[in-house]
Design a protein around this motif. Structure first.
Motif, short mmCIF file in Angstrom:
data_model
loop_
_atom_site.label_atom_id
_atom_site.label_comp_id
_atom_site.label_asym_id
_atom_site.label_seq_id
_atom_site.Cartn_x
_atom_site.Cartn_y
_atom_site.Cartn_z
N ASP A 456 0.70 -1.57 -0.19
CA ASP A 456 0.03 0.53 0.43
C ASP A 456 0.91 0.94 0.38
O ASP A 456 1.58 1.79 0.80
CB ASP A 456 -0.95 0.05 1.28
N ILE A 457 0.40 2.04 -1.48
CA ILE A 457 1.53 3.85 -1.20
C ILE A 457 0.34 4.59 -1.19
O ILE A 457 -0.59 3.98 -1.87
CB ILE A 457 1.74 3.17 -2.71
N GLN A 458 0.86 5.33 -0.10
CA GLN A 458 -0.26 6.76 0.72
C GLN A 458 0.47 7.51 0.30
O GLN A 458 1.91 7.98 1.12
CB GLN A 458 -0.78 5.75 1.55
N HIS A 459 -0.26 8.79 -0.30
CA HIS A 459 0.54 10.19 -0.37
C HIS A 459 -0.73 10.80 -0.58
O HIS A 459 -1.52 10.29 -1.63
CB HIS A 459 1.67 10.42 -1.42
N TYR A 460 -0.80 12.24 -0.27
CA TYR A 460 -1.19 13.26 -0.88
C TYR A 460 -1.28 13.10 -2.39
O TYR A 460 -2.17 13.93 -3.39
CB TYR A 460 -2.03 14.41 -0.43
N ASN A 461 0.13 13.47 -3.26
CA ASN A 461 -0.05 14.48 -3.76
C ASN A 461 0.27 13.03 -4.84
O ASN A 461 1.03 12.17 -4.78
CB ASN A 461 1.40 15.24 -4.13
N VAL A 462 -0.26 13.03 -6.54
CA VAL A 462 0.12 11.74 -7.39
C VAL A 462 1.21 11.84 -8.11
O VAL A 462 2.29 10.55 -7.98
CB VAL A 462 -1.28 11.81 -8.00
#
Length: 701
Positions: A456-462
Motif C-alpha cells: 500500500d502506497i499512501q500520499h496526498y500528491n500523485v
C-alpha cells in the motif's frame, strides 16, 4: 270559602313542617351504617351486595375501597356515572343508595371493603365489610418432595395442590392417626414435612381439606428407600489388553432397594447399550481404551456407588498420513509428515531424503533446496503393525504471475495505491518490494501486508507515485519470480459513446490502463445546457462553447449516463481522469447530433439546392453556346461592301480550308483590303443582326 281557607291553612302547616325537618336535617351529622351482614361468605360466580344506609345528608360523595385501594368513586344521584376501574367494571356496580354489588364475583375479590361518605360541612362517615369468596375444592393431589424419600436424608415433604378451591381448614393423617407438630413432623401451610425419615415412615398419608362449601380427602403412599451396595466389576474374556476389532463384555453387579440402576461411564460420558450392568463391546477401537466407571444409582434416592477398571485397546492410527512442505529462512525446505493417533504410533520416514531419520506419529525433515527437488514428488512412508501407508508432497518454484493494482482515497484524504503480487508455489512465496534500487519497507508512506503479497502506497500528491518503477519479487527456497510495475498518471486508454433511440440519453464508457493512478473522473460537456423539467413543459437554459463538468464519478466507475438531452441539438462529451486534484489528459471528444453548421434546415437547403444548381449550369451552358453561335455568324459576314476588283480577286482565288482557330471562337485577322478603302467606301451601312431562333433546354432532376 270555608274549604278554601281550610286548604290554605293546611298548605301553610305542611310548609312549616317541611321547613322544620329540613332545618333539622341541615344541622344533623352524616351517618353510614351496614344494612345487612358485615362478614359475608359466598361461592365464586354468585352475586352479592354490601348493603349500606345513610342519614344526616343528601347526595353525599361516596368512595368504596378494596383494602386501601379505591374501586368506586361517585356522588349519589349525580348525573355523572360512577368512576370504576376498567378491570373491575364487569364485576362492581354501585346502587342508587351507595351499596356495592358484585356480579359473578371471583376469589380475587376476597378482601376487606370500606365505604366512606362525605358531605361538605357534615363530615365523613364510613362502614367496613369482610367478603370471602370460596370455590369448590377440586382435583386435589399430593406430591412428594423430593420425588422419593430415602433413609438418612434430611427430610421429605408432602405438599398438596388443587385445580381450584379455597381451603379454610387442613388436617394431616398417617395410617389413620392425626398428625400434630412435634420433632418428627412439621405441619405447614399446604404441606407436611417429615424430618430425618426412616423405614418406619413408609405408609399411607392423607390430608382433609375443608371450606364452608366443600370437603375433600386425598391420600399418598410413601416408601422410604435405601442402597446401593458397592459394585463388583469383571471383564470377559480376561486379558491384559485387547486388539482393535476384538469383542468383550464388561459386567457390574450390586444390591439395593429398589434395585439400583447400573450405568457405565467412559471419558466423562455415559456409554449406551448397557443392560442390567452388562456392557457388550464389539469391534473395539483405540479410542475406547481407558478408564471405565460403573455407577450404581438408586434413581429414587439419588444415592450412588462407583467403581472403575482400566481397559487397554491397541489400534492403527485414524485416517491417512498427511504431508506438507514449508520454507525455512527462505533457503531450506522442511518436509512434514503426520499420522496422528494409533496404539502404538506409526513410524514415519522419508526414504528419498534420508535413510536414518524417522519419527513416531510426526516427522519433520529439513533439507537444502536444490533444482532436483523442484517438481519432484517426495513420499512419506508410514509403518504400523496393522497397516502401512504413505503420502506424497511436491515442492515447486514460483510460477509466473501478473501484478494487480487498485487505487482508492483513504479516510485521511490520501491517495492509496494497492499493488498485489501473488505467485503459485509450494511452499508459499515470500514477497519483497523495491522502488528502483531501494528496498521498500513499512512506514508512513508504505504498508506491506502481513503475508507480504500487498504493498500500500499512501500520499496526498500523485506525483510521488509516478516515475517510479516498483518491483515485487516472489521467492521461495527453489527460486523466484519478479515483475516491475511502472505507475502512470491519471489517463484513459479508450472511451465510447452510446446514445439511446430517442437521443435524450447517452452512455459514456471508458477504460483505464492497468497501472494508471486514478481516483475519480470528471465527465464534461460542451453545447446546450441540459434540459430541466418544468411543471408544464421542458425548458433548456442557454448553451456553452467550452467544456464544463456535469458529472463527478469515483475511480472505480467505468461508465456514466447523461440524461435530459435535446435530440435536436449538438453535444460534445469527454472524460477527464483525476488523481485527487491532478488532472490527466482528456479522452477523445465524442459528438452526438449533426456537426457545426449542418442543422436540419441546412441539410434540407442543400437537398433542395442541388437540382437548382444543375438547372442553372445547363442554362449557363446554353447561353454560352448561343453567344458562340452568334459570334460565328457575324465573323463570316463582311462589315463593309467590297470593291469589284477585290471580288474578282477573291473569285479567282481557290477557297482556302476553314481556319481551325476560328472554330474556337478566336478573333479573325484584320481585313487589309478594308484598310485601303476610301472613307466613302468605309461608311456603308452595316448589315442588320438577325438573332438565332430560341433554344429550349430540358433538365432532368
Amino acid at each position: 270559602m270555608t274549604w278554601l281557607r281550610l286548604s290554605q291553612h293546611v298548605r301553610t302547616l305542611y310548609r312549616t313542617v317541611v321547613l322544620c325537618v329540613l332545618c333539622q336535617v341541615a344541622h344533623s351529622d352524616l351517618v353510614v351504617s351496614p344494612a345487612g351482614l358485615t362478614q359475608i361468605n359466598i361461592l365464586a360466580g354468585s352475586t352479592v351486595t354490601l348493603a349500606v344506609s345513610y342519614s344526616g345528608a343528601t347526595n353525599p360523595a361516596i368512595v368504596w375501597k378494596m383494602g386501601s385501594v379505591p374501586v368506586v368513586t361517585w356522588t349519589i344521584n349525580s348525573t355523572t356515572p360512577p368512576d370504576i376501574p376498567v378491570n373491575n367494571r364487569d364485576v362492581l356496580t354501585v346502587m342508587a343508595n351507595g351499596s356495592l354489588t358484585f356480579v359473578n364475583v371471583s376469589v380475587e375479590y376476597t378482601n376487606n371493603y370500606t365505604v366512606e361518605m362525605t358531605k361538605s360541612g357534615q363530615g365523613t362517615a364510613s362502614a367496613t365489610f369482610t367478603l370471602k369468596v370460596f370455590e369448590h375444592i377440586e382435583n386435589v393431589t399430593v406430591d412428594l418432595q423430593p420425588d422419593f424419600a430415602s433413609e438418612g436424608a434430611d427430610r421429605f415433604t408432602l405438599q398438596y395442590t388443587m385445580l381450584r378451591g379455597v381451603v379454610e381448614e387442613q388436617t394431616w393423617f398417617f395410617k389413620g392417626t392425626e398428625i400434630k407438630n412435634n420433632s418428627h413432623y412439621l405441619v405447614e401451610q399446604r404441606s407436611l414435612v417429615v424430618l430425618k425419615p426412616n423405614r418406619s415412615d413408609t405408609g399411607q398419608y392423607s390430608v382433609v381439606l375443608k371450606n364452608p362449601f366443600s370437603t375433600v380427602t386425598t391420600q399418598k403412599t410413601v416408601t422410604v428407600l435405601y442402597g446401593p451396595d458397592e459394585p463388583i466389576l469383571e471383564a470377559s474374556p480376561a486379558q491384559q489388553f485387547y486388539i482393535s476389532g476384538d469383542s468383550l463384555t464388561l459386567s457390574c453387579k450390586t444390591e439395593g432397594l429398589p434395585q439400583p440402576v447400573l450405568k457405565w461411564v467412559f471419558g466423562g460420558e455415559p456409554v449406551s447399550g448397557s443392560v442390567g450392568g452388562i456392557l457388550n463391546l464389539t469391534n473395539v477401537q483405540t479410542n475406547q481404551s481407558g478408564i471405565y466407571n460403573c455407577t450404581a444409582i438408586n434413581e429414587k434416592t439419588k444415592l450412588q456407588r462407583q467403581k472403575s477398571m482400566n481397559l487397554k485397546v491397541y489400534e492403527k492410527p485414524e485416517g491417512t498420513p498427511m504431508c506438507s512442505v514449508h520454507s525455512v529462512n527462505n533457503t531450506d525446505l522442511q518436509y512434514d509428515c503426520q499420522w496422528s493417533g494409533g496404539s502404538p504410533q506409526a513410524q514415519l520416514s522419508f526414504p528419498a531424503l534420508s535413510n536414518s531419520s524417522s519419527g513416531m506419529g510426526h516427522l519433520s525433515l529439513t533439507v537444502s533446496a536444490s533444482d532436483s527437488l523442484d517438481g519432484t514428488p517426495v513420499s512419506c512412508t508410514a509403518d504400523h503393525p496393522i497397516e502401512k501407508n504413505e503420502c506424497n508432497i511436491t515442492a515447486s518454484r514460483p510460477a509466473e504471475f501478473l501484478p494487480s493494482m487498485r487505487t482508492t482515497v483513504n479516510s485521511e484524504g490520501k491517495i492509496e495505491v494497492t499493488i498485489t503480487c501473488l505467485s503459485e508455489a509450494s511452499p508459499k512465496t515470500v514477497v519483497s518490494w523495491s522502488k528502483g534500487n531501494e528496498t521498500v519497507s513499512s512506514g508512513s508512506t508504505y504498508q506491506i501486508s502481513s503475508n507480504t503479497t500487498q504493498l500500500d502506497i499512501q500520499h496526498y500528491n500523485v506525483s510521488n507515485f509516478l516515475l517510479h518503477n516498483y518491483t515485487c519479487t516472489c521467492r521461495n527456497p527453489l527460486g523466484f519470480q519478479k515483475r516491475g510495475i511502472q505507475l502512470q498518471g491519471p489517463s484513459i486508454s479508450d472511451s465510447n459513446l452510446f446514445p439511446n433511440q430517442d437521443g435524450t440519453v447517452v452512455t459514456l464508457t471508458w477504460e483505464v490502463p492497468p497501472t494508471s493512478v486514478v481516483t475519480g473522473f470528471d465527465v464534461q460537456m460542451k453545447g446546450p445546457e441540459l434540459q430541466t423539467q418544468s411543471r408544464n413543459d421542458t425548458k433548456t437554459r442557454g448553451s456553452s462553447d467550452v467544456f464544463t463538468t456535469i458529472l463527478l464519478k469515483p475511480g472505480s466507475a467505468r461508465s456514466a449516463d447523461i440524461l435530459f438531452l435535446d435530440p435536436d441539438r449538438t453535444y460534445r462529451f469527454r472524460i477527464i481522469p483525476k488523481a485527487r486534484s491532478t488532472e490527466g489528459e482528456p479522452s477523445k471528444v465524442h459528438r452526438i447530433r449533426p456537426g457545426d453548421g449542418l442543422s436540419g434546415p441546412a441539410i434540407a437547403g442543400i437537398a433542395a439546392g442541388i437540382p437548382c444548381s444543375l438547372l442553372f449550369l445547363i442554362l449557363l451552358g446554353g447561353f454560352i453556346y448561343l453567344c458562340f453561335y452568334c459570334h460565328k455568324n457575324k465573323s463570316q459576314l463582311g462589315r463593309y461592301p467590297k470593291t469589284r476588283a477585290h471580288e474578282t480577286v477573291i473569285k479567282n482565288k481557290s477557297d482556302p480550308s476553314p481556319h481551325n482557330l476560328l472554330a474556337g471562337g478566336l478573333k479573325p485577322p484584320p481585313d487589309y483590303n478594308r484598310l485601303h478603302q476610301t472613307p466613302s467606301e468605309r461608311s456603308v451601312t452595316l448589315p442588320s443582326f438577325v438573332p438565332p431562333p430560341p433554344v429550349r433546354v430540358a433538365t432532368t432532376v
